[in-house]
Scaffold this motif. Structure first.
Motif, PDB file in Angstrom:
ATOM      1  N   ALA A 192      -3.419  -2.642   3.339  1.00 56.15           N
ATOM      2  CA  ALA A 192      -2.659  -3.581   4.220  1.00 56.15           C
ATOM      3  C   ALA A 192      -3.423  -4.238   5.112  1.00 56.15           C
ATOM      4  N   GLU A 193      -4.415  -3.636   5.673  1.00 58.24           N
ATOM      5  CA  GLU A 193      -5.114  -4.280   6.799  1.00 58.24           C
ATOM      6  C   GLU A 193      -6.173  -5.151   6.207  1.00 58.24           C
ATOM      7  N   ILE A 194      -6.676  -4.758   4.978  1.00 58.33           N
ATOM      8  CA  ILE A 194      -7.683  -5.573   4.199  1.00 58.33           C
ATOM      9  C   ILE A 194      -6.923  -7.077   3.812  1.00 58.33           C
ATOM     10  N   GLU A 195      -5.803  -6.909   3.271  1.00 61.95           N
ATOM     11  CA  GLU A 195      -4.661  -8.164   2.847  1.00 61.95           C
ATOM     12  C   GLU A 195      -4.502  -8.921   3.935  1.00 61.95           C
ATOM     13  N   ALA A 196      -4.128  -8.322   5.226  1.00 53.69           N
ATOM     14  CA  ALA A 196      -3.806  -9.049   6.569  1.00 53.69           C
ATOM     15  C   ALA A 196      -5.139  -9.666   6.897  1.00 53.69           C
ATOM     16  N   ALA A 197      -6.476  -9.193   6.870  1.00 50.91           N
ATOM     17  CA  ALA A 197      -7.628  -9.995   7.175  1.00 50.91           C
ATOM     18  C   ALA A 197      -7.973 -10.964   6.224  1.00 50.91           C
ATOM     19  N   LYS A 198      -7.438 -10.912   4.943  1.00 52.23           N
ATOM     20  CA  LYS A 198      -7.583 -12.193   4.076  1.00 52.23           C
ATOM     21  C   LYS A 198      -6.656 -13.278   4.265  1.00 52.23           C
ATOM     22  N   GLY A 199      -5.470 -13.065   5.082  1.00 50.79           N
ATOM     23  CA  GLY A 199      -4.457 -13.736   5.508  1.00 50.79           C
ATOM     24  C   GLY A 199      -3.174 -13.747   4.458  1.00 50.79           C
ATOM     25  N   ASN A 200      -3.347 -12.596   3.543  1.00 49.05           N
ATOM     26  CA  ASN A 200      -2.399 -12.134   2.495  1.00 49.05           C
ATOM     27  C   ASN A 200      -1.225 -11.582   3.385  1.00 49.05           C
ATOM     28  N   TYR A 201      -0.450 -12.081   4.360  1.00 45.42           N
ATOM     29  CA  TYR A 201       0.222 -11.323   4.799  1.00 45.42           C
ATOM     30  C   TYR A 201       1.532 -10.684   4.173  1.00 45.42           C
ATOM     31  N   GLU A 202       1.903 -11.475   3.086  1.00 48.89           N
ATOM     32  CA  GLU A 202       3.108 -10.872   2.298  1.00 48.89           C
ATOM     33  C   GLU A 202       2.801  -9.533   1.702  1.00 48.89           C
ATOM     34  N   ARG A 203       1.492  -9.569   0.994  1.00 46.57           N
ATOM     35  CA  ARG A 203       1.021  -8.499   0.465  1.00 46.57           C
ATOM     36  C   ARG A 203       0.778  -7.240   1.601  1.00 46.57           C
ATOM     37  N   ALA A 204       0.209  -7.539   2.326  1.00 46.24           N
ATOM     38  CA  ALA A 204       0.113  -6.724   3.661  1.00 46.24           C
ATOM     39  C   ALA A 204       1.256  -6.140   4.154  1.00 46.24           C
ATOM     40  N   ILE A 205       2.424  -6.932   4.387  1.00 45.50           N
ATOM     41  CA  ILE A 205       3.595  -6.223   4.505  1.00 45.50           C
ATOM     42  C   ILE A 205       4.305  -5.334   3.476  1.00 45.50           C
ATOM     43  N   THR A 206       4.068  -5.690   2.225  1.00 46.37           N
ATOM     44  CA  THR A 206       4.339  -5.129   1.109  1.00 46.37           C
ATOM     45  C   THR A 206       3.850  -3.450   1.033  1.00 46.37           C
ATOM     46  N   HIS A 207       2.415  -3.408   1.272  1.00 46.54           N
ATOM     47  CA  HIS A 207       1.739  -2.173   1.311  1.00 46.54           C
ATOM     48  C   HIS A 207       2.269  -1.370   2.693  1.00 46.54           C
ATOM     49  N   LEU A 208       2.828  -1.931   3.863  1.00 45.09           N
ATOM     50  CA  LEU A 208       3.036  -1.495   5.051  1.00 45.09           C
ATOM     51  C   LEU A 208       4.328  -0.955   4.737  1.00 45.09           C
ATOM     52  N   HIS A 209       5.599  -1.523   4.092  1.00 41.57           N
ATOM     53  CA  HIS A 209       6.658  -1.094   3.753  1.00 41.57           C
ATOM     54  C   HIS A 209       6.486   0.215   2.970  1.00 41.57           C
ATOM     55  N   GLN A 210       5.407   0.163   1.990  1.00 44.66           N
ATOM     56  CA  GLN A 210       5.497   1.505   1.282  1.00 44.66           C
ATOM     57  C   GLN A 210       4.977   2.530   1.868  1.00 44.66           C
ATOM     58  N   LEU A 211       3.914   2.103   2.911  1.00 48.12           N
ATOM     59  CA  LEU A 211       3.454   3.501   3.968  1.00 48.12           C
ATOM     60  C   LEU A 211       4.573   3.765   4.734  1.00 48.12           C
ATOM     61  N   MET A 212       5.725   2.958   5.419  1.00 53.01           N
ATOM     62  CA  MET A 212       6.588   3.323   6.202  1.00 53.01           C
ATOM     63  C   MET A 212       7.594   4.171   5.539  1.00 53.01           C
ATOM     64  N   THR A 213       7.816   4.032   4.159  1.00 54.05           N
ATOM     65  CA  THR A 213       8.648   4.952   3.462  1.00 54.05           C
ATOM     66  C   THR A 213       8.340   6.190   3.414  1.00 54.05           C
TER      67      THR A 213
END
Length: 228
Positions: free
Chosen positions: A179-200
């Motif tokens: 999530a952090e790597i995708e956010a650093a790349k500017g791929n926020y949608e992918r970062a959010i997807t990983h974050l949702h998986q983590l939150m579950t």
């Protein structure tokens, strides 16, 4: 010959007893922490066991470690740092083998506090030193990768991420790193997807409380909207 056999048996039995006693003495202070791990998906019960460790062990370094972990879970980072410093002072005053081993865990918690407080350079430096001294502490790699990502050092973040072993216990760290790597790349949608998986999965083994995860979700959702 029977006398020698008896001596050998007695010697082996004695060695076994000594090893068992040494093992119990080493791990007994951690009993509350071990029990708390069974409640990773139940933060309140885990906190109660960590607090029980602090109240039972009091002046021992394991008490400071568990109390700092409790405060990290509660989002009280300044208080967590206070107990970490107390624990490190005890290690300095009483440099036993046990306390020397505890130094690594206390510094890991300090790196985590710095990371969640936005002090990414400090977190990176400490986590790197912890991993250098004990490569069995693979959670440090997660902190290293995430700190690199937050600093915009994407290649270094990916390199650290690639070193994280593919064990079940590291699954949540890997999700956060992705999530952090995708956010650093500017791929926020992918970062959010990983974050949702983590939150579950609750992310509790990371010591990230839900408020920290939601803060990242808000940050990246806003960034995604602005980028769009």
């Amino acid at each position: 010959m029977e006398y020698l056999d008896l001596n050998l048996t007695s010697t082996l039995s004695g060695v076994a007893v000594v090893l068992v006693v040494a093992f119990l003495r080493l791990h007994w202070p951690f009993r509350y922490q071990y029990i708390g791990h069974f409640f990773r998906q139940n933060p309140e019960r885990r906190k109660r066991w960590l607090d029980a460790s602090y109240r039972r062990n009091r002046t021992r370094t394991v008490a400071m470690l568990d109390k700092s972990t409790l405060e990290i879970l509660s989002g009280n980072y300044e208080l967590a740092e206070k107990y970490i410093v107390q624990g490190l002072n005890v290690c300095k005053e009483r440099p036993s083998l046990f306390n020397q081993a505890m130094v690594h865990y206390l510094f890991y918690n300090l790196a985590f506090v710095y990371f969640t407080s936005g002090k990414y350079s400090e977190a990176l430096e400490i986590a790197f030193r912890v991993y250098q001294r004990d490569q069995g502490m693979t959670d440090s790699l997660g902190l290293i990768a995430c700190s690199h990502a937050r600093l915009g050092e994407i290649e270094s973040a990916i390199e650290a991420y690639s070193l994280i072993p593919g064990k079940r216990s590291t699954r949540e760290w890997k999700l956060l790193c992705l999530a952090e790597i995708e956010a650093a790349k500017g791929n926020y949608e992918r970062a959010i997807t990983h974050l949702h998986q983590l939150m579950t999965k609750s992310g509790l083994s990371l010591c990230l409380n839900r408020a920290e995860l939601e803060k990242r979700l808000e940050e990246w959702t806003k960034a995604s909207t602005q980028a769009g």
